[in-house]
Design a protein around this motif. Structure first.
Motif, PDB file in Angstrom:
ATOM      1  N   VAL A   1      -7.053 -13.666  -3.716  1.00 31.46           N
ATOM      2  CA  VAL A   1      -5.722 -13.099  -3.478  1.00 31.46           C
ATOM      3  C   VAL A   1      -4.704 -14.241  -3.570  1.00 31.46           C
ATOM      4  N   PRO A   2      -4.287 -14.598  -4.773  1.00 36.22           N
ATOM      5  CA  PRO A   2      -3.365 -15.719  -4.939  1.00 36.22           C
ATOM      6  C   PRO A   2      -1.995 -15.451  -4.307  1.00 36.22           C
ATOM      7  N   HIS A   3      -1.310 -16.539  -3.976  1.00 31.55           N
ATOM      8  CA  HIS A   3       0.020 -16.442  -3.373  1.00 31.55           C
ATOM      9  C   HIS A   3       0.989 -15.706  -4.298  1.00 31.55           C
ATOM     10  N   ARG A   4       0.962 -15.997  -5.546  1.00 27.63           N
ATOM     11  CA  ARG A   4       1.887 -15.380  -6.510  1.00 27.63           C
ATOM     12  C   ARG A   4       1.122 -14.520  -7.511  1.00 27.63           C
ATOM     13  N   GLU A   5       1.606 -13.306  -7.706  1.00 26.54           N
ATOM     14  CA  GLU A   5       1.088 -12.391  -8.736  1.00 26.54           C
ATOM     15  C   GLU A   5       2.286 -11.683  -9.350  1.00 26.54           C
ATOM     16  N   ALA A   6       2.251 -11.444 -10.642  1.00 24.33           N
ATOM     17  CA  ALA A   6       3.380 -10.822 -11.337  1.00 24.33           C
ATOM     18  C   ALA A   6       3.697  -9.424 -10.800  1.00 24.33           C
ATOM     19  N   PHE A   7       2.702  -8.706 -10.309  1.00 21.76           N
ATOM     20  CA  PHE A   7       2.928  -7.320  -9.882  1.00 21.76           C
ATOM     21  C   PHE A   7       3.387  -7.186  -8.428  1.00 21.76           C
ATOM     22  N   TYR A   8       3.381  -8.276  -7.641  1.00 23.56           N
ATOM     23  CA  TYR A   8       3.838  -8.189  -6.254  1.00 23.56           C
ATOM     24  C   TYR A   8       5.308  -7.764  -6.228  1.00 23.56           C
TER      25      TYR A   8
END
Length: 133
Positions: free
Chosen positions: A68-75
């Protein structure tokens, strides 16, 4: 009900709170029953895991960051901490631990951890003791 306050030191952190919970149990005089713990935050959870080898905490936090990375494009959450909410949901906000003989019932290598996913900051954990009838 009592509260434990924990100051975390990193964005992702696991702070062992076993002794703090045991102190509450000892002061209460409860010999048999259960301790219910609840994180009072949406970006910090609770778990029981090994407390003998600090590499376990390192490995858990490292694997979580990959899953669960800190940054994701879909967040979409505007605060930028969507990963923290997800991680907390995976761990859960509460634990119940048996109390027997006035002691928390934990295995030899087990400890109770507050899992910080959006720190560093001060966190609160509510502890309610439920004496056996």
């Amino acid at each position: 009900m009592e509260e434990i306050r924990v100051r975390t030191t990193r964005r992702s952190d696991m702070a062992e709170i076993t002794e703090l919970v045991q102190e509450i149990v000892s002061r209460s005089g409860v010999q048999e029953g259960a301790a219910v713990l609840q994180s009072l935050h949406t970006t910090a959870g609770l778990t029981i895991n090994e407390n003998a080898d600090p590499d376990v905490v390192h490995d858990v936090l490292g694997k979580l960051e990959r899953l669960v990375p800190h940054r994701e494009a879909f967040y979409r959450h505007a605060e930028g901490n969507s990963d923290s909410h997800l991680k907390t949901s995976f761990f859960g906000p509460s634990l119940t631990v048996i109390v027997s003989g006035g002691r928390l019932v934990l295995g030899t290598w087990q400890g109770i951890y507050l899992c910080e996913f959006d720190g560093p900051r001060e966190r609160r954990v509510a502890v309610q003791l439920l004496p056996a009838a």
